[in-house]
Scaffold this motif. Structure first.
Motif, short mmCIF file in Angstrom:
data_model
loop_
_atom_site.label_atom_id
_atom_site.label_comp_id
_atom_site.label_asym_id
_atom_site.label_seq_id
_atom_site.Cartn_x
_atom_site.Cartn_y
_atom_site.Cartn_z
N MET A 142 25.94 -10.56 15.66
CA MET A 142 24.93 -11.03 15.40
C MET A 142 25.33 -11.83 14.10
SD MET A 142 22.39 -11.31 17.44
CE MET A 142 21.37 -12.11 16.29
N ASN A 143 25.02 -12.90 13.78
CA ASN A 143 25.61 -13.80 12.26
C ASN A 143 24.28 -14.08 11.82
OD1 ASN A 143 27.47 -14.92 14.82
ND2 ASN A 143 28.42 -13.70 13.15
N ASP A 144 23.84 -13.38 10.74
CA ASP A 144 22.50 -13.33 10.16
C ASP A 144 22.48 -13.88 8.76
OD1 ASP A 144 21.53 -12.52 12.64
OD2 ASP A 144 21.11 -10.62 11.84
N PHE A 145 21.32 -14.47 8.25
CA PHE A 145 21.35 -14.43 6.81
C PHE A 145 20.29 -13.24 6.52
CE2 PHE A 145 21.58 -19.06 7.43
CZ PHE A 145 22.85 -19.21 6.67
N VAL A 146 20.30 -12.78 5.34
CA VAL A 146 19.32 -11.57 4.88
C VAL A 146 18.60 -12.32 3.83
CG1 VAL A 146 19.26 -9.51 3.84
CG2 VAL A 146 21.16 -9.60 5.29
N LEU A 147 17.20 -12.53 4.20
CA LEU A 147 16.19 -12.99 3.23
C LEU A 147 15.47 -11.75 2.63
CD1 LEU A 147 15.13 -15.95 5.53
CD2 LEU A 147 16.93 -16.01 4.08
N GLU A 148 14.95 -12.10 1.10
CA GLU A 148 14.29 -11.13 0.79
C GLU A 148 13.23 -11.75 -0.08
OE1 GLU A 148 15.75 -7.20 -0.74
OE2 GLU A 148 15.81 -8.36 -2.79
N LYS A 149 12.15 -10.95 -0.37
CA LYS A 149 10.86 -11.45 -1.21
C LYS A 149 10.43 -10.30 -1.86
CE LYS A 149 6.13 -12.90 -0.23
NZ LYS A 149 5.84 -14.31 -0.31
N GLU A 150 10.01 -10.70 -3.31
CA GLU A 150 9.46 -9.82 -3.83
C GLU A 150 7.94 -9.86 -3.67
OE1 GLU A 150 8.53 -8.76 -8.78
OE2 GLU A 150 9.88 -10.46 -7.98
N LEU A 151 7.28 -8.39 -3.26
CA LEU A 151 6.05 -8.28 -3.15
C LEU A 151 5.00 -8.26 -4.34
CD1 LEU A 151 6.36 -5.86 -0.22
CD2 LEU A 151 6.55 -8.28 -0.20
N VAL A 152 3.96 -8.74 -4.38
CA VAL A 152 3.10 -8.81 -5.35
C VAL A 152 1.60 -8.78 -4.63
CG1 VAL A 152 2.10 -10.33 -7.36
CG2 VAL A 152 4.67 -10.33 -6.75
N ALA A 153 0.90 -7.90 -5.40
CA ALA A 153 -0.30 -7.55 -4.84
C ALA A 153 -1.19 -8.74 -5.33
CB ALA A 153 -1.01 -6.36 -5.42
N HIS A 154 -2.29 -9.22 -4.19
CA HIS A 154 -3.22 -10.21 -4.65
C HIS A 154 -4.50 -9.89 -5.14
CE1 HIS A 154 -0.33 -13.29 -2.92
NE2 HIS A 154 -0.44 -12.36 -1.66
N THR A 191 0.82 -1.17 -0.03
CA THR A 191 -0.05 -0.08 -0.05
C THR A 191 1.03 1.31 0.11
OG1 THR A 191 -1.96 -1.09 1.43
CG2 THR A 191 -1.75 1.11 1.22
N ALA A 192 2.03 1.20 0.67
CA ALA A 192 2.88 2.43 0.62
C ALA A 192 3.93 2.50 -0.49
CB ALA A 192 3.71 2.23 1.99
N GLY A 193 3.64 1.45 -1.45
CA GLY A 193 4.29 1.42 -2.75
C GLY A 193 5.60 0.65 -2.70
N GLY A 194 5.76 -0.38 -1.74
CA GLY A 194 6.96 -1.13 -1.63
C GLY A 194 6.91 -2.28 -2.70
N ASN A 195 7.94 -2.95 -3.09
CA ASN A 195 8.02 -3.97 -4.15
C ASN A 195 8.98 -5.02 -3.37
OD1 ASN A 195 10.65 -3.40 -4.71
ND2 ASN A 195 9.91 -2.29 -6.58
#
Length: 168
Positions: free
Chosen positions: A156-168, A116-120
């Motif tokens: 902090m030993n992390d993984f960075v995960l990411e997801k493409e956002l798609v409107a339903h 809604t705020a324009g994120g993808n």
């Protein structure tokens, strides 16, 4: 189970702290030593830190209630350097309530608000040994890199995960 979502305000900080007192240690006891758990909890969940996150850093907090009881929350914000990318900073549900849908509901709400705020894109950090990684991957997140972040005298030993956002 009947859930209700609410946007948190500074008036909810005490409730967030009380909730985290029940979640933080059980979540991290298998992967961090007790000193680091205590240090990070105090660094991230003091009233002052949460006020900074809400006001200065503009993190939006979403609370989830199950049958009228606060059972979890998430926080997220826009990446100032890349306005179309949002970061999920926190998502926690009481251990006894995990696996019942509250975490998925929170994540879906963060995605909805980001879109809604324009994120993808939505990204997050997860400790390399945190079992929550599988939750994120089931919901479409992919590992993009590893990251080591200093927090006071700890890492902090992390993984960075990411997801493409798609409107339903």
């Amino acid at each position: 189970m009947s859930y209700e979502l609410k946007t948190a305000t500074v008036a909810d900080i005490d409730a967030i702290i009380a909730l985290q007192e029940k979640i933080w240690e059980p979540t991290y006891r298998a992967i961090l030593d007790q000193e680091q758990i205590n240090y990070m909890f105090q660094t991230i969940y003091s009233k002052e830190a949460l006020l900074d996150q809400m006001i200065k850093e503009q993190h939006e907090f979403v609370l989830v209630y199950a049958e009228g009881q606060l059972t979890g929350f998430a926080s997220f914000s826009r990446n100032p350097a890349e306005p179309e990318r949002f970061k999920l900073h926190k998502i926690y549900v009481l251990p006894a309530e995990q696996g019942k849908g509250a975490g998925r509901l929170l994540l879906d709400e963060v995605i909805r608000r980001s879109l809604t705020a324009g994120g993808n894109r939505l990204y997050l950090n997860v400790n390399r040994y945190n079992k929550a990684r599988q939750f994120y991957e089931r919901l479409g997140f992919q590992m993009v890199r590893e990251e080591d972040i200093p927090i006071g005298p700890y890492w902090m030993n992390d993984f960075v995960l990411e997801k493409e956002l798609v409107a339903h």
